[in-house]
Design a protein around this motif. Structure first.
Motif, PDB file in Angstrom:
ATOM      1  N   ASP A 206     -23.039  18.471  15.216  1.00  0.00           N
ATOM      2  CA  ASP A 206     -23.866  17.339  15.589  1.00  0.00           C
ATOM      3  C   ASP A 206     -25.153  17.450  14.793  1.00  0.00           C
ATOM      4  O   ASP A 206     -26.043  18.224  14.986  1.00  0.00           O
ATOM      5  N   VAL A 207     -24.922  16.739  13.611  1.00  0.00           N
ATOM      6  CA  VAL A 207     -25.847  17.063  12.435  1.00  0.00           C
ATOM      7  C   VAL A 207     -27.235  16.811  12.986  1.00  0.00           C
ATOM      8  O   VAL A 207     -28.118  17.527  12.435  1.00  0.00           O
ATOM      9  N   PHE A 208     -27.465  15.590  13.605  1.00  0.00           N
ATOM     10  CA  PHE A 208     -29.085  15.180  13.852  1.00  0.00           C
ATOM     11  C   PHE A 208     -29.392  15.898  15.062  1.00  0.00           C
ATOM     12  O   PHE A 208     -30.618  15.621  15.301  1.00  0.00           O
ATOM     13  N   SER A 209     -28.831  16.867  15.686  1.00  0.00           N
ATOM     14  CA  SER A 209     -29.277  17.435  16.650  1.00  0.00           C
ATOM     15  C   SER A 209     -29.656  18.903  16.608  1.00  0.00           C
ATOM     16  O   SER A 209     -30.075  19.667  17.271  1.00  0.00           O
ATOM     17  N   ASN A 210     -29.382  19.431  15.219  1.00  0.00           N
ATOM     18  CA  ASN A 210     -29.676  20.759  14.903  1.00  0.00           C
ATOM     19  C   ASN A 210     -30.818  20.435  13.882  1.00  0.00           C
ATOM     20  O   ASN A 210     -30.890  19.630  13.139  1.00  0.00           O
ATOM     21  N   THR A 211     -31.844  21.663  13.920  1.00  0.00           N
ATOM     22  CA  THR A 211     -32.808  21.879  13.156  1.00  0.00           C
ATOM     23  C   THR A 211     -32.381  22.015  11.595  1.00  0.00           C
ATOM     24  O   THR A 211     -31.220  22.314  11.294  1.00  0.00           O
ATOM     25  N   ALA A 212     -33.316  21.759  10.893  1.00  0.00           N
ATOM     26  CA  ALA A 212     -32.749  21.762   9.389  1.00  0.00           C
ATOM     27  C   ALA A 212     -32.440  23.146   9.090  1.00  0.00           C
ATOM     28  O   ALA A 212     -31.378  23.490   8.344  1.00  0.00           O
ATOM     29  N   THR A 213     -33.188  24.163   9.594  1.00  0.00           N
ATOM     30  CA  THR A 213     -32.793  25.734   9.203  1.00  0.00           C
ATOM     31  C   THR A 213     -31.346  25.914   9.743  1.00  0.00           C
ATOM     32  O   THR A 213     -30.559  26.452   9.280  1.00  0.00           O
ATOM     33  N   GLU A 214     -31.087  25.479  11.249  1.00  0.00           N
ATOM     34  CA  GLU A 214     -29.680  25.670  11.725  1.00  0.00           C
ATOM     35  C   GLU A 214     -28.612  25.033  10.971  1.00  0.00           C
ATOM     36  O   GLU A 214     -27.702  25.583  10.772  1.00  0.00           O
TER      37      GLU A 214
ATOM     38  N   ILE B 178     -23.757  25.010   7.793  1.00  0.00           N
ATOM     39  CA  ILE B 178     -23.087  24.285   6.939  1.00  0.00           C
ATOM     40  C   ILE B 178     -22.554  25.462   5.852  1.00  0.00           C
ATOM     41  O   ILE B 178     -21.379  25.670   5.393  1.00  0.00           O
ATOM     42  N   SER B 179     -23.499  26.392   5.559  1.00  0.00           N
ATOM     43  CA  SER B 179     -23.037  27.357   4.486  1.00  0.00           C
ATOM     44  C   SER B 179     -22.069  28.470   5.365  1.00  0.00           C
ATOM     45  O   SER B 179     -21.283  28.816   4.821  1.00  0.00           O
ATOM     46  N   GLU B 180     -22.252  28.888   6.377  1.00  0.00           N
ATOM     47  CA  GLU B 180     -21.385  29.703   7.223  1.00  0.00           C
ATOM     48  C   GLU B 180     -19.817  28.958   7.428  1.00  0.00           C
ATOM     49  O   GLU B 180     -19.024  29.732   6.949  1.00  0.00           O
ATOM     50  N   LEU B 181     -19.715  27.817   7.789  1.00  0.00           N
ATOM     51  CA  LEU B 181     -18.564  27.177   7.943  1.00  0.00           C
ATOM     52  C   LEU B 181     -17.883  26.854   6.635  1.00  0.00           C
ATOM     53  O   LEU B 181     -16.635  26.918   6.493  1.00  0.00           O
ATOM     54  N   THR B 182     -18.402  26.496   5.471  1.00  0.00           N
ATOM     55  CA  THR B 182     -17.835  26.045   4.058  1.00  0.00           C
ATOM     56  C   THR B 182     -17.906  27.326   3.350  1.00  0.00           C
ATOM     57  O   THR B 182     -17.089  27.217   2.171  1.00  0.00           O
ATOM     58  N   LYS B 183     -18.723  28.529   3.567  1.00  0.00           N
ATOM     59  CA  LYS B 183     -18.680  29.502   2.503  1.00  0.00           C
ATOM     60  C   LYS B 183     -19.397  29.051   1.309  1.00  0.00           C
ATOM     61  O   LYS B 183     -19.165  29.659   0.316  1.00  0.00           O
ATOM     62  N   GLU B 184     -20.232  28.042   1.267  1.00  0.00           N
ATOM     63  CA  GLU B 184     -21.031  27.449   0.257  1.00  0.00           C
ATOM     64  C   GLU B 184     -22.508  27.490   0.390  1.00  0.00           C
ATOM     65  O   GLU B 184     -22.803  27.511   1.482  1.00  0.00           O
ATOM     66  N   LYS B 185     -23.075  27.973  -0.651  1.00  0.00           N
ATOM     67  CA  LYS B 185     -24.483  27.954  -0.930  1.00  0.00           C
ATOM     68  C   LYS B 185     -25.108  26.755  -1.379  1.00  0.00           C
ATOM     69  O   LYS B 185     -24.508  25.915  -2.262  1.00  0.00           O
ATOM     70  N   TYR B 186     -26.290  26.421  -0.836  1.00  0.00           N
ATOM     71  CA  TYR B 186     -26.968  25.094  -1.542  1.00  0.00           C
ATOM     72  C   TYR B 186     -27.703  25.488  -2.767  1.00  0.00           C
ATOM     73  O   TYR B 186     -28.017  26.710  -3.281  1.00  0.00           O
ATOM     74  N   ASP B 187     -28.057  24.436  -3.438  1.00  0.00           N
ATOM     75  CA  ASP B 187     -28.732  24.438  -4.851  1.00  0.00           C
ATOM     76  C   ASP B 187     -29.898  25.208  -4.734  1.00  0.00           C
ATOM     77  O   ASP B 187     -30.777  24.145  -4.236  1.00  0.00           O
TER      78      ASP B 187
END
Length: 159
Positions: free
Chosen positions: A92-100, A105-114
């Motif tokens: 639930d995107v808007f129920s998680n803090t920005a840090t969470e 997202i990083s953990e589930l996609t194995k991707e890093k943000y820019d």
């Protein structure tokens, strides 16, 4: 009752798919509550194109239409949402803090943000999956959560 949307990178959100025409979107969601046609405006001496946008659910959902490519960008506003629930891989995107949210997202996609994006920490972009998160404020309770999440067609953030 809120509408449930699951974001799928490079595919779309719920029944809205990248590449659909405006007519196809309207056949699914009905006439938009807000509609801005493609236009050009000037900012600090530069001509800037503004794409066609369709707004639904009191603008909690904004769909950008590129005349040639069809739907190319889907954005949800969640700061004060009342009409939509937005999920990414069952989060639930808007129920998680920005840090969470960044971590999940990083953990589930194995991707890093820019990490070199010039608008960090207000805007966080996962370029390989064309997903972005945005908040206007980073301090206090208002900055604890992202205000929007958006996905773009493949390579949206690489052009």
């Amino acid at each position: 009752m809120k509408k449930h949307f699951e974001l799928i990178p490079h595919v779309g959100a719920r029944d809205i798919r990248f590449g659909m025409t405006k007519k196809e979107v309207i056949s699914i969601l009905g006439e938009p509550e807000n509609h801005s046609k493609k236009s050009v405006f000037e900012y600090e001496g530069e001509q800037i194109e503004s794409p066609e946008q369709l707004g639904y659910f009191e603008n909690e959902l904004q769909i950008t239409i590129d005349g040639e490519r069809g739907v190319d960008f889907i954005e949800f506003y969640g700061k004060e949402r009342e009409k939509t629930d937005v999920f990414f891989k069952n989060i639930d995107v808007f129920s998680n803090t920005a840090t969470e949210l960044i971590s999940k997202i990083s953990e589930l996609t194995k991707e890093k943000y820019d990490s070199e994006h010039t608008e960090l920490p207000y805007t966080v972009i996962f370029r390989n999956i064309d997903l972005s998160l945005w908040r206007q404020i980073i301090s206090g309770d208002e900055g604890k959560y992202f205000w929007t999440i958006a996905i773009g067609r493949k390579d949206y953030y690489r052009e």
